[in-house]
Design a protein around this motif. Sequence first.
Motif, PDB file in Angstrom:
ATOM      1  N   THR A 106      35.170  39.780  46.848  1.00  8.71           N
ATOM      2  CA  THR A 106      35.220  40.282  48.216  1.00  8.71           C
ATOM      3  C   THR A 106      34.147  41.342  48.393  1.00  8.71           C
ATOM      4  O   THR A 106      33.719  41.985  47.430  1.00  8.71           O
ATOM      5  N   ASP A 107      33.708  41.523  49.611  1.00 12.94           N
ATOM      6  CA  ASP A 107      32.627  42.458  49.888  1.00 12.94           C
ATOM      7  C   ASP A 107      33.149  43.891  49.843  1.00 12.94           C
ATOM      8  O   ASP A 107      34.188  44.200  50.409  1.00 12.94           O
ATOM      9  N   GLY A 108      32.436  44.783  49.140  1.00 13.50           N
ATOM     10  CA  GLY A 108      32.799  46.195  49.090  1.00 13.50           C
ATOM     11  C   GLY A 108      33.779  46.519  47.973  1.00 13.50           C
ATOM     12  O   GLY A 108      34.386  45.635  47.362  1.00 13.50           O
ATOM     13  N   THR A 109      33.914  47.815  47.685  1.00 10.23           N
ATOM     14  CA  THR A 109      34.826  48.310  46.646  1.00 10.23           C
ATOM     15  C   THR A 109      35.689  49.438  47.203  1.00 10.23           C
ATOM     16  O   THR A 109      35.450  49.937  48.300  1.00 10.23           O
ATOM     17  N   TYR A 110      36.697  49.834  46.403  1.00  6.53           N
ATOM     18  CA  TYR A 110      37.540  50.984  46.764  1.00  6.53           C
ATOM     19  C   TYR A 110      37.949  51.692  45.480  1.00  6.53           C
ATOM     20  O   TYR A 110      37.839  51.135  44.384  1.00  6.53           O
ATOM     21  N   ASP A 111      38.392  52.943  45.595  1.00  3.17           N
ATOM     22  CA  ASP A 111      38.842  53.703  44.431  1.00  3.17           C
ATOM     23  C   ASP A 111      40.121  53.093  43.880  1.00  3.17           C
ATOM     24  O   ASP A 111      41.095  52.894  44.615  1.00  3.17           O
ATOM     25  N   PRO A 147      43.717  52.670  42.388  1.00  2.19           N
ATOM     26  CA  PRO A 147      44.847  53.543  42.696  1.00  2.19           C
ATOM     27  C   PRO A 147      45.347  54.382  41.527  1.00  2.19           C
ATOM     28  O   PRO A 147      45.995  55.408  41.743  1.00  2.19           O
ATOM     29  N   ALA A 148      45.070  53.998  40.292  1.00  2.00           N
ATOM     30  CA  ALA A 148      45.591  54.753  39.147  1.00  2.00           C
ATOM     31  C   ALA A 148      44.465  55.381  38.350  1.00  2.00           C
ATOM     32  O   ALA A 148      44.136  56.558  38.515  1.00  2.00           O
ATOM     33  N   ASP A 149      43.838  54.615  37.493  1.00  2.33           N
ATOM     34  CA  ASP A 149      42.793  55.143  36.622  1.00  2.33           C
ATOM     35  C   ASP A 149      41.471  55.257  37.379  1.00  2.33           C
ATOM     36  O   ASP A 149      41.274  54.660  38.439  1.00  2.33           O
ATOM     37  N   PHE A 150      40.545  56.029  36.795  1.00  2.00           N
ATOM     38  CA  PHE A 150      39.238  56.221  37.415  1.00  2.00           C
ATOM     39  C   PHE A 150      38.468  54.904  37.439  1.00  2.00           C
ATOM     40  O   PHE A 150      38.528  54.117  36.512  1.00  2.00           O
ATOM     41  N   GLY A 151      37.753  54.671  38.510  1.00  2.00           N
ATOM     42  CA  GLY A 151      36.917  53.488  38.613  1.00  2.00           C
ATOM     43  C   GLY A 151      36.961  52.905  40.005  1.00  2.00           C
ATOM     44  O   GLY A 151      37.627  53.425  40.911  1.00  2.00           O
ATOM     45  N   TYR A 152      36.220  51.803  40.185  1.00  2.00           N
ATOM     46  CA  TYR A 152      36.146  51.116  41.467  1.00  2.00           C
ATOM     47  C   TYR A 152      36.757  49.731  41.334  1.00  2.00           C
ATOM     48  O   TYR A 152      36.523  49.036  40.351  1.00  2.00           O
ATOM     49  N   CYS A 153      37.534  49.328  42.309  1.00  2.00           N
ATOM     50  CA  CYS A 153      38.209  48.034  42.304  1.00  2.00           C
ATOM     51  C   CYS A 153      37.736  47.205  43.492  1.00  2.00           C
ATOM     52  O   CYS A 153      37.192  47.729  44.460  1.00  2.00           O
ATOM     53  N   ARG A 154      37.956  45.905  43.390  1.00  2.00           N
ATOM     54  CA  ARG A 154      37.671  44.972  44.485  1.00  2.00           C
ATOM     55  C   ARG A 154      38.970  44.284  44.892  1.00  2.00           C
ATOM     56  O   ARG A 154      39.854  44.061  44.064  1.00  2.00           O
ATOM     57  N   HIS A 155      39.054  43.918  46.157  1.00  2.00           N
ATOM     58  CA  HIS A 155      40.282  43.297  46.660  1.00  2.00           C
ATOM     59  C   HIS A 155      40.427  41.836  46.247  1.00  2.00           C
ATOM     60  O   HIS A 155      41.528  41.285  46.316  1.00  2.00           O
ATOM     61  N   GLY A 156      39.349  41.203  45.810  1.00  2.00           N
ATOM     62  CA  GLY A 156      39.434  39.803  45.403  1.00  2.00           C
ATOM     63  C   GLY A 156      38.306  39.419  44.464  1.00  2.00           C
ATOM     64  O   GLY A 156      37.213  39.993  44.514  1.00  2.00           O
ATOM     65  N   ARG A 157      38.582  38.458  43.595  1.00  2.00           N
ATOM     66  CA  ARG A 157      37.588  38.005  42.624  1.00  2.00           C
ATOM     67  C   ARG A 157      37.919  36.574  42.206  1.00  2.00           C
ATOM     68  O   ARG A 157      39.086  36.216  42.041  1.00  2.00           O
ATOM     69  N   VAL A 158      36.893  35.756  42.036  1.00  2.00           N
ATOM     70  CA  VAL A 158      37.045  34.383  41.551  1.00  2.00           C
ATOM     71  C   VAL A 158      36.083  34.209  40.378  1.00  2.00           C
ATOM     72  O   VAL A 158      34.895  34.525  40.482  1.00  2.00           O
ATOM     73  N   SER A 159      36.588  33.723  39.252  1.00  2.00           N
ATOM     74  CA  SER A 159      35.764  33.513  38.073  1.00  2.00           C
ATOM     75  C   SER A 159      36.092  32.156  37.458  1.00  2.00           C
ATOM     76  O   SER A 159      37.103  31.527  37.799  1.00  2.00           O
TER      77      SER A 159
END
Length: 312
Positions: free
Chosen positions: A173-178, A180-192
């Motif tokens: 998904t486009d963009g990232t967010y902080d 909610p728990a540990d430090f880092g950036y998350c994405r709302h969706g991913r396909v691999s």
Amino acid sequence: MTPTPGWYRDPSAPHLERWWDGTAWTEHRRAPEAPAPAAPTPPVPGPPVYGSQPTVPLTPGRPSPGGDSGKGPKVVALVAAGAILLTAIVTGVIVLGEDDGGGQVETAPTLATSQPVDREPASDTPSPAESSSEPPADGPAVVTDQLNGFTLPLLDGWVRPRTFTEADVLMTTDGTYDCPADFGYCRHGRVSSRTATADDGNSPEAIAKADIKEAADAAYDRDLIGRRPFGGIEAHKVLGSGPVTVAGRAGWFVRWRVTTAKGSGGYVQSLVFPSSIGTGSPVVVRYVFDAGEDGPPLADMDRLTKGIRSTH
């Protein structure tokens, strides 16, 4: 410029070659074969060597009409400068690293010095498709898995990854967010995607049922460097499991709803179906969708599955 898919020298293990899928390194590696001897390079003309026969006559006398007596040396200097400019080579470097964060970075193949090997991959690796990863000008946008021989539709809100440390990511998904728990950036969706091995199981059903827990843990429990971006998984619920037809081939899917200590949790699905190329080894496609208002629509999982097409 992005290098075309092919075998290149592995930046993390120079004694091996590694498959570059056009956007990121995969986990497929092999020992390089001895390259063919390079053809001799023709000499590049350069400036005259002092002491040799001059290219401009130095006979005394008046200059020719309409020109200066120093015109000959100027022409020689211009020719020499042009030859030097023509020998310059511009190379492009693509840095692959962890998206929006720190971590190890890998360098993509340099087009001027690391051309792909013009031969077929090893027999135990499915042959990559020859089709381009770019969508046709008059058709919908797609993402191509060259190694496993299929395409996925690029839905609204989804993008091709540009820098990512996790192997085999096809889209996010486009963009990232902080997180909610540990430090880092998350994405709302991913396909691999990845190619299944003999250790994964002997049928799409067995592989999907074994892969779903690993997929959920990798997405919502601990990441690749041991962080817990969602505080860990507290529970899961099976939302669906059964046969599914993918690109005309019989496959299997398992879908979980995951509850996490922090955040709204998410949905994870493992989809397995035979590849249409090479030996037909099973392909594992993982969907990871955050739950909640900011996550992608759950219906996108079904849209993506129905939109899978073979490249052959």
